[in-house]
Scaffold this motif. Structure first.
Motif, PDB file in Angstrom:
ATOM      1  N   PRO A  86      27.937  45.986  -7.798  1.00 45.41           N
ATOM      2  CA  PRO A  86      28.995  46.969  -8.099  1.00 45.41           C
ATOM      3  C   PRO A  86      29.546  47.656  -6.848  1.00 45.41           C
ATOM      4  O   PRO A  86      30.751  47.924  -6.763  1.00 45.41           O
ATOM      5  N   GLU A  87      28.678  47.932  -5.871  1.00 45.62           N
ATOM      6  CA  GLU A  87      29.146  48.604  -4.660  1.00 45.62           C
ATOM      7  C   GLU A  87      30.019  47.668  -3.818  1.00 45.62           C
ATOM      8  O   GLU A  87      31.042  48.087  -3.263  1.00 45.62           O
ATOM      9  N   ILE A  88      29.635  46.401  -3.734  1.00 44.22           N
ATOM     10  CA  ILE A  88      30.448  45.441  -2.977  1.00 44.22           C
ATOM     11  C   ILE A  88      31.790  45.229  -3.664  1.00 44.22           C
ATOM     12  O   ILE A  88      32.839  45.137  -3.006  1.00 44.22           O
ATOM     13  N   LEU A  89      31.788  45.173  -4.990  1.00 44.62           N
ATOM     14  CA  LEU A  89      33.041  45.015  -5.723  1.00 44.62           C
ATOM     15  C   LEU A  89      33.939  46.236  -5.525  1.00 44.62           C
ATOM     16  O   LEU A  89      35.166  46.104  -5.376  1.00 44.62           O
ATOM     17  N   ALA A  90      33.337  47.419  -5.506  1.00 44.47           N
ATOM     18  CA  ALA A  90      34.118  48.637  -5.248  1.00 44.47           C
ATOM     19  C   ALA A  90      34.742  48.585  -3.856  1.00 44.47           C
ATOM     20  O   ALA A  90      35.888  49.010  -3.655  1.00 44.47           O
ATOM     21  N   TYR A  91      34.002  48.050  -2.900  1.00 46.45           N
ATOM     22  CA  TYR A  91      34.510  47.899  -1.530  1.00 46.45           C
ATOM     23  C   TYR A  91      35.703  46.940  -1.508  1.00 46.45           C
ATOM     24  O   TYR A  91      36.737  47.221  -0.877  1.00 46.45           O
ATOM     25  N   ALA A  92      35.589  45.813  -2.199  1.00 48.17           N
ATOM     26  CA  ALA A  92      36.694  44.846  -2.252  1.00 48.17           C
ATOM     27  C   ALA A  92      37.943  45.472  -2.870  1.00 48.17           C
ATOM     28  O   ALA A  92      39.066  45.273  -2.384  1.00 48.17           O
ATOM     29  N   ASN A  93      37.751  46.245  -3.934  1.00 48.86           N
ATOM     30  CA  ASN A  93      38.896  46.910  -4.561  1.00 48.86           C
ATOM     31  C   ASN A  93      39.512  47.952  -3.633  1.00 48.86           C
ATOM     32  O   ASN A  93      40.733  48.106  -3.581  1.00 48.86           O
ATOM     33  N   HIS A  94      38.662  48.648  -2.906  1.00 46.90           N
ATOM     34  CA  HIS A  94      39.161  49.635  -1.947  1.00 46.90           C
ATOM     35  C   HIS A  94      40.030  48.961  -0.879  1.00 46.90           C
ATOM     36  O   HIS A  94      41.110  49.460  -0.532  1.00 46.90           O
ATOM     37  N   VAL A  95      39.566  47.829  -0.372  1.00 44.62           N
ATOM     38  CA  VAL A  95      40.324  47.096   0.643  1.00 44.62           C
ATOM     39  C   VAL A  95      41.669  46.647   0.085  1.00 44.62           C
ATOM     40  O   VAL A  95      42.714  46.782   0.742  1.00 44.62           O
ATOM     41  N   ALA A  96      41.653  46.112  -1.128  1.00 46.76           N
ATOM     42  CA  ALA A  96      42.900  45.627  -1.738  1.00 46.76           C
ATOM     43  C   ALA A  96      43.910  46.762  -1.912  1.00 46.76           C
ATOM     44  O   ALA A  96      45.118  46.571  -1.694  1.00 46.76           O
ATOM     45  N   GLU A  97      43.413  47.934  -2.278  1.00 53.34           N
ATOM     46  CA  GLU A  97      44.313  49.073  -2.468  1.00 53.34           C
ATOM     47  C   GLU A  97      44.732  49.671  -1.122  1.00 53.34           C
ATOM     48  O   GLU A  97      45.908  50.007  -0.931  1.00 53.34           O
ATOM     49  N   ARG A  98      43.801  49.772  -0.201  1.00 50.56           N
ATOM     50  CA  ARG A  98      44.069  50.387   1.098  1.00 50.56           C
ATOM     51  C   ARG A  98      45.168  49.649   1.865  1.00 50.56           C
ATOM     52  O   ARG A  98      46.014  50.261   2.517  1.00 50.56           O
ATOM     53  N   PHE A  99      45.148  48.318   1.762  1.00 53.31           N
ATOM     54  CA  PHE A  99      46.113  47.514   2.516  1.00 53.31           C
ATOM     55  C   PHE A  99      47.254  46.990   1.637  1.00 53.31           C
ATOM     56  O   PHE A  99      47.967  46.062   2.035  1.00 53.31           O
ATOM     57  N   ASP A 100      47.395  47.590   0.444  1.00 57.01           N
ATOM     58  CA  ASP A 100      48.527  47.300  -0.447  1.00 57.01           C
ATOM     59  C   ASP A 100      48.650  45.812  -0.760  1.00 57.01           C
ATOM     60  O   ASP A 100      49.735  45.220  -0.697  1.00 57.01           O
ATOM     61  N   LEU A 101      47.534  45.218  -1.153  1.00 56.53           N
ATOM     62  CA  LEU A 101      47.511  43.776  -1.404  1.00 56.53           C
ATOM     63  C   LEU A 101      47.734  43.422  -2.876  1.00 56.53           C
ATOM     64  O   LEU A 101      48.181  42.321  -3.187  1.00 56.53           O
ATOM     65  N   LEU A 102      47.426  44.348  -3.773  1.00 58.39           N
ATOM     66  CA  LEU A 102      47.448  44.026  -5.203  1.00 58.39           C
ATOM     67  C   LEU A 102      48.795  43.532  -5.721  1.00 58.39           C
ATOM     68  O   LEU A 102      48.837  42.624  -6.559  1.00 58.39           O
ATOM     69  N   PRO A 103      49.933  44.066  -5.234  1.00 59.48           N
ATOM     70  CA  PRO A 103      51.220  43.557  -5.734  1.00 59.48           C
ATOM     71  C   PRO A 103      51.478  42.090  -5.391  1.00 59.48           C
ATOM     72  O   PRO A 103      52.379  41.471  -5.980  1.00 59.48           O
ATOM     73  N   HIS A 104      50.701  41.552  -4.490  1.00 58.50           N
ATOM     74  CA  HIS A 104      50.925  40.177  -4.039  1.00 58.50           C
ATOM     75  C   HIS A 104      49.852  39.210  -4.569  1.00 58.50           C
ATOM     76  O   HIS A 104      49.702  38.120  -4.039  1.00 58.50           O
ATOM     77  N   ILE A 105      49.149  39.648  -5.608  1.00 55.49           N
ATOM     78  CA  ILE A 105      48.092  38.817  -6.205  1.00 55.49           C
ATOM     79  C   ILE A 105      48.454  38.505  -7.646  1.00 55.49           C
ATOM     80  O   ILE A 105      48.808  39.401  -8.422  1.00 55.49           O
TER      81      ILE A 105
END
Length: 542
Positions: A86-105
């Motif tokens: 769960p902590e690693i998954l939270a980290y991955a989600n943080h990275v995706a949000e921090r660098f504005d990646l989600l709109p491109h997935i």
């Protein structure tokens, strides 16, 4: 099913794990249009799918993390020595949000085929999208100049071919496809097939809930204690104060991780000193046990000293000597991935936990309520498949990828994968592999290895773009020479000396070939030399 209008982007990245996320970030920084295609409903890759009890990383958290952004590695706070899923998954989600990646997935979407257009020098990629509620499906095609496979080394579950086994039954759960809502084993009779890492991590926790646990073991595995603990703030501060230097030091280590690598042979010291070193490593915990002496991965006699030590520890942990014998491997330490556990061997001292040795009584069939072996029937309410993955190649060869002349990649790799540097394969222009076969990948700290590959691919694409080069592909000669080199290095070690997923031996019908490359520093240097020599070993077409 509808057929959507064809779309086009500069780059398609397959997979939204750590490799895909960083690849997307780099491509966007270069000003290219890029999109991730992801089968799951969220980012995280292996950490999205593997939600089984006890799932956690076997590399320390402070090392199993991105280093491309100093702000990110300074800001993020890990809570434990070895991060949980769960902590690693939270980290991955943080990275995706921090660098504005989600709109491109594009989530809930699989790549089913990719065909290279030799005239246009582009890839036509077929996508199959399923709505989150599974009520609708749609097929579409997207055209791209660059196709990057960020599909992960351990992403396709291996389901054993056993009579009567229905992997989709509601009471059957593969550790690699664990239900998001979890599984309650309270009062249940649980059968676990497998004795690798996911079994070793999950069995102690399943045993805390279940009425009974029956472990069906084909081959025992070595495991060392994790000695997991909350991270000390002083320890974290000390690492972060010199994070850049610490990362640079790790790049010079054989596995690309801080294993406190020894420069001594196991026979440079006497028996007492060797025993003390093993005891110290055992007390500290973790995969650094493998680096106690520099010849453990290469010398059979040296490795045997480590084998004897661990088998002795298994006998100390397990009360029944006969049962301890069955839990003791006879293979070299490390030729299968060394496991890291918390209380695994001690779990077999519980009255409601038993081991079935499949070498003595193989499974004959599975019924809705039992596992039947040649010696009897074992009632189960739930069945856990801890049977691993079609490693390194499975996620790539399951896609119908066709390169020059319409040749199928699955056909090319049917006798074992062939790739140059684990980054590209001859006959498939502008197709890039992240941590593919022939790279250190699973024999290294995966996060830095991912970053090294992503940076190499990104720089390569920038090189092509700046010089208006339309296509790049590995030359057959360079690929053959690299594959030979990978095998030569492997043959100097203990790694090919047992059946493991490093060789694909866990998958029925898969050709037995050693897939990863042994040695991070020489590999990284080779990648640098290739670039410095004008992408030596690659064919570039304007």
């Amino acid at each position: 099913m509808s057929n959507a209008e064809r779309d086009a982007v500069d780059a398609i990245v397959v997979g939204a794990g750590f490799a895909g996320l960083y690849m997307l970030h780099r491509l966007r920084q270069q000003g290219l249009s890029a999109r991730i295609v992801e089968a799951g409903g969220g980012v995280g890759g292996t950490w999205y799918w593997n939600r089984y009890p006890g799932a956690r990383c076997d590399i320390p958290s402070l090392e199993y993390s991105y280093q491309f952004s100093d702000e990110l590695q300074q800001d993020w706070e890990w809570s434990e020595r070895y991060a949980t899923q769960p902590e690693i998954l939270a980290y991955a989600n943080h990275v995706a949000e921090r660098f504005d990646l989600l709109p491109h997935i594009r989530f809930h979407t699989r790549v089913t085929a990719a065909v290279y257009d030799e005239a246009a020098r582009t890839w036509d990629v077929t996508l199959w999208e399923r709505s989150p509620d599974r009520d609708s499906e749609a097929e579409s095609t997207i055209t791209t100049r660059y196709l990057v496979m960020a599909t992960g080394c351990l992403s396709v579950p291996n389901v054993p071919d056993i009579e009567g086994l229905d992997p989709d039954a509601p009471n059957v759960h593969h550790t690699g496809r664990w239900p998001r809502e979890g599984v309650d084993f309270t009062g249940k009779r649980v059968g676990v097939i497998g004795a690798g890492s996911s079994a070793i991590q999950s069995i102690p926790l399943i045993a805390e809930q279940a009425e009974s646990v029956t472990v069906f073991q084909r081959t025992p595995n070595y495991s060392v204690p994790a000695r997991n603990r909350p991270l000390d703030p002083g320890e974290v501060a000390a690492v972060k104060a010199r994070y850049r230097e610490y990362r640079a030091e790790n790049w010079q280590r054989g596995f690309g991780a801080d294993f406190r690598d020894s420069d001594r042979s196991a026979f440079d010291v006497d028996d007492d000193a060797r025993q003390r070193e093993y005891e110290d490593r055992w007390a500290r915990g973790g995969l650094a046990f493998l680096a106690a002496f520099n010849d453990l991965p290469f010398d059979d006699a040296a490795n045997a000293t480590a084998q004897d030590f661990i088998r002795g520890k298994i006998h100390e942990a397990v009360d029944d000597p006969a049962l301890a014998d069955k839990l003791c491997p006879t293979t070299p330490v490390g030729c299968k991935r060394l496991c890291v556990d918390t209380g695994y061997y001690e779990t077999f001292n519980r009255d409601h936990v038993r081991l079935v040795d499949l070498k003595e009584e193989p499974i004959e069939r599975i019924t809705p309520a039992a596992v039947e072996t040649s010696a009897g029937s074992y009632p189960v309410d739930c069945l856990v498949l801890a049977t691993g993955f079609d490693a390194m190649t499975g996620a790539v060869t399951r896609i119908d990828i066709r390169g020059v002349g319409g040749r199928s990649l699955a056909d090319k790799w049917q006798h074992g994968p062939r790739a140059y540097l684990g980054l590209a394969t001859a006959g498939f222009p502008n197709l890039f592999l992240i941590t593919g076969p022939g790279s250190p990948s699973v024999l290294s700290n995966m996060l830095p290895s991912i970053e090294q590959h992503v940076a190499w691919i990104s720089d390569c694409i920038e090189y092509l773009e700046s010089r208006q080069i339309a296509a790049i592909e590995a030359s057959p000669a360079a690929e053959d020479a690299w594959v030979d080199h990978v095998n030569e290095v492997a043959d100097l070690s203990i790694y090919p000396k047992c059946n493991s997923w490093y060789l694909g031996s866990n998958v029925e019908g898969k050709t037995r070939v050693f897939m990863p490359y042994l040695g991070v520093p020489p590999y990284v240097e080779k990648c640098r030399e290739v670039v410095a020599n004008g992408y030596e070993g690659f064919e570039l077409t304007s």
